[in-house]
Design a protein around this motif. Structure first.
Motif, short mmCIF file in Angstrom:
data_model
loop_
_atom_site.label_atom_id
_atom_site.label_comp_id
_atom_site.label_asym_id
_atom_site.label_seq_id
_atom_site.Cartn_x
_atom_site.Cartn_y
_atom_site.Cartn_z
N UNK A 91 0.86 -1.18 0.00
CA UNK A 91 0.00 0.00 0.00
C UNK A 91 0.90 1.23 0.00
N UNK A 92 0.88 1.97 -1.10
CA UNK A 92 1.82 3.09 -1.29
C UNK A 92 1.06 4.40 -1.22
N UNK A 93 1.48 5.28 -0.30
CA UNK A 93 0.85 6.59 -0.13
C UNK A 93 1.73 7.67 -0.75
N UNK A 94 1.07 8.61 -1.41
CA UNK A 94 1.78 9.75 -1.97
C UNK A 94 0.87 10.98 -1.91
N UNK A 95 1.45 12.14 -2.22
CA UNK A 95 0.69 13.40 -2.27
C UNK A 95 1.47 14.35 -3.15
N UNK A 96 0.82 15.42 -3.54
CA UNK A 96 1.50 16.40 -4.38
C UNK A 96 2.60 17.09 -3.58
N UNK A 97 3.60 17.59 -4.30
CA UNK A 97 4.72 18.27 -3.63
C UNK A 97 4.22 19.47 -2.84
N UNK A 125 11.36 15.71 -3.84
CA UNK A 125 11.52 15.14 -5.18
C UNK A 125 12.57 14.04 -5.21
N UNK A 126 13.62 14.17 -4.40
CA UNK A 126 14.63 13.11 -4.32
C UNK A 126 14.01 11.84 -3.73
N UNK A 127 13.22 12.01 -2.68
CA UNK A 127 12.57 10.84 -2.08
C UNK A 127 11.62 10.19 -3.08
N UNK A 128 10.90 11.01 -3.83
CA UNK A 128 9.96 10.47 -4.82
C UNK A 128 10.70 9.58 -5.84
N UNK A 129 11.89 10.04 -6.26
CA UNK A 129 12.69 9.25 -7.21
C UNK A 129 13.18 7.95 -6.59
N UNK A 130 13.66 8.03 -5.36
CA UNK A 130 14.25 6.85 -4.73
C UNK A 130 13.21 5.77 -4.38
N UNK A 131 11.94 6.20 -4.26
CA UNK A 131 10.90 5.23 -3.91
C UNK A 131 10.16 4.68 -5.13
N UNK A 132 10.64 4.99 -6.33
CA UNK A 132 9.97 4.52 -7.53
C UNK A 132 9.91 2.99 -7.59
N UNK A 133 10.97 2.34 -7.13
CA UNK A 133 10.98 0.87 -7.13
C UNK A 133 9.88 0.30 -6.26
N UNK A 134 9.72 0.87 -5.07
CA UNK A 134 8.64 0.42 -4.19
C UNK A 134 7.28 0.74 -4.79
N UNK A 135 7.15 1.92 -5.37
CA UNK A 135 5.87 2.31 -5.95
C UNK A 135 5.47 1.37 -7.08
N UNK A 136 6.45 0.93 -7.87
CA UNK A 136 6.15 0.05 -8.98
C UNK A 136 5.64 -1.32 -8.51
N UNK A 137 5.93 -1.67 -7.25
CA UNK A 137 5.47 -2.94 -6.70
C UNK A 137 4.13 -2.81 -6.00
N UNK A 138 3.56 -1.62 -5.95
CA UNK A 138 2.38 -1.37 -5.13
C UNK A 138 1.15 -2.11 -5.65
N UNK A 139 0.41 -2.69 -4.73
CA UNK A 139 -0.90 -3.26 -5.05
C UNK A 139 -1.93 -2.16 -5.17
N UNK A 140 -1.73 -1.09 -4.42
CA UNK A 140 -2.65 0.04 -4.43
C UNK A 140 -1.86 1.31 -4.15
#
Length: 291
Positions: A91-97, A125-140
């Motif tokens: 479960x991956x949470x995000x929000x706008x910058x 923005x650096x964190x957003x880039x580094x978490x792309x791998x986790x985000x790509x695995x997200x079920x939601x």
């Protein structure tokens, strides 16, 4: 190894996007929760969970940028879990910058990737880039930009307290009013504003779709009955496909103008038919008491 009996949810995402609130909500509905467990400790922890401990059947683990040492090997991390019989829901949470900036400004907390030489925006923005791998695995993936704390807690409660570990798919049917906005948790949205509206019948206007007079009036129109049959038939074809793909939760939203009459009747009818077909259904009328 055979598949684990544990329902494992990995809660992750951008700092400030609501992970801590989500972890607390999981705890409130009976999940065993650990935030920021170091990756090397995960295998022995899961081995402990496999012992006969009912309180460890549902587990939510918080993983974020603080454990960045394992991020370069994210793919291997999940492969090793699957090889051991664990298939976690991510479960991956995000929000706008802009929203993350505002939240950090309000709390005056230091972003985990910020330092004296780096502005907050650059750290986000650096964190957003580094978490792309986790985000790509997200079920939601859940964008919490427009969520309040209470909305986020309600989302976790409604979505994850629905099903025991023995059930393959939990279906939430949600009626709503378009005038109050689309439900953020909806996987499928159906608009029933094409049906005749009991709002314009003076004796029916103060009632809601759970009442017999409104239900009978809406279902008195042949197009309403035909639609319920056709839509339920479509869902009966789709649900086995979702189960085959490993989906555990599905939210079907049915909307009319105010969320009080037509959508409620249709949601109730669809829910009854899917229950009769053997599916685990939770029914929720979001806007039924709003004017």
């Amino acid at each position: 190894m055979t598949e684990s009996r544990i329902h494992l949810v990995i809660v992750t995402g951008l700092s400030g996007s609501g992970k801590s609130t989500a972890i607390k909500a999981f705890e409130d509905i009976g999940y065993f929760c650990i935030d920021n467990l170091p990756a090397p400790l995960l295998p022995p922890f899961l081995a402990l969970c496999e012992e006969d401990k009912p309180e460890l059947r549902r587990v939510a683990l918080g993983i974020d940028i603080r454990g960045r040492s394992f991020l370069p090997d994210t793919e291997r991390f999940f492969e090793s879990l699957e090889e051991s019989g664990y298939y976690p829901e991510v479960l991956f949470f995000e929000a706008s910058t802009e929203v993350l900036q505002r939240r950090y400004s309000q709390t005056r907390r230091l972003h985990p990737m910020a330092d004296e030489s780096q502005r907050l925006v650059a750290a986000i923005e650096r964190e957003r880039r580094e978490l792309q791998g986790l985000r790509s695995r997200a079920s939601r993936v859940v964008d919490t930009s427009d969520f309040s704390v209470h909305q986020l807690k309600a989302f976790i409660t409604r979505t994850y307290s629905l099903v025991s570990e023995r059930e393959q798919l939990s279906v939430q049917i949600l009626s709503f009013g378009f005038k109050y906005g689309l439900p953020f948790e909806a996987d499928l949205v159906m608009d029933v504003r094409f049906l005749p509206n009991p709002y314009f019948v003076e004796t029916l206007r103060p009632l809601d779709g759970c009442s017999a007079p409104v239900r009978d009036w809406v279902l008195g129109w042949p197009q309403a009955v035909e639609f319920v049959e056709d839509y339920t038939g479509l869902l009966k074809k789709l649900l086995p496909q979702y189960i085959r793909e490993g989906k555990r939760y599905l939210t079907i939203a049915v909307g009319c103008t105010g969320g009080k009459h037509r959508s409620v009747v249709v949601a109730e009818q669809v829910a009854d038919k899917l229950r009769a077909a053997g599916y685990y259904i939770v029914l929720f009328h979001r806007d039924i008491h709003l004017d």
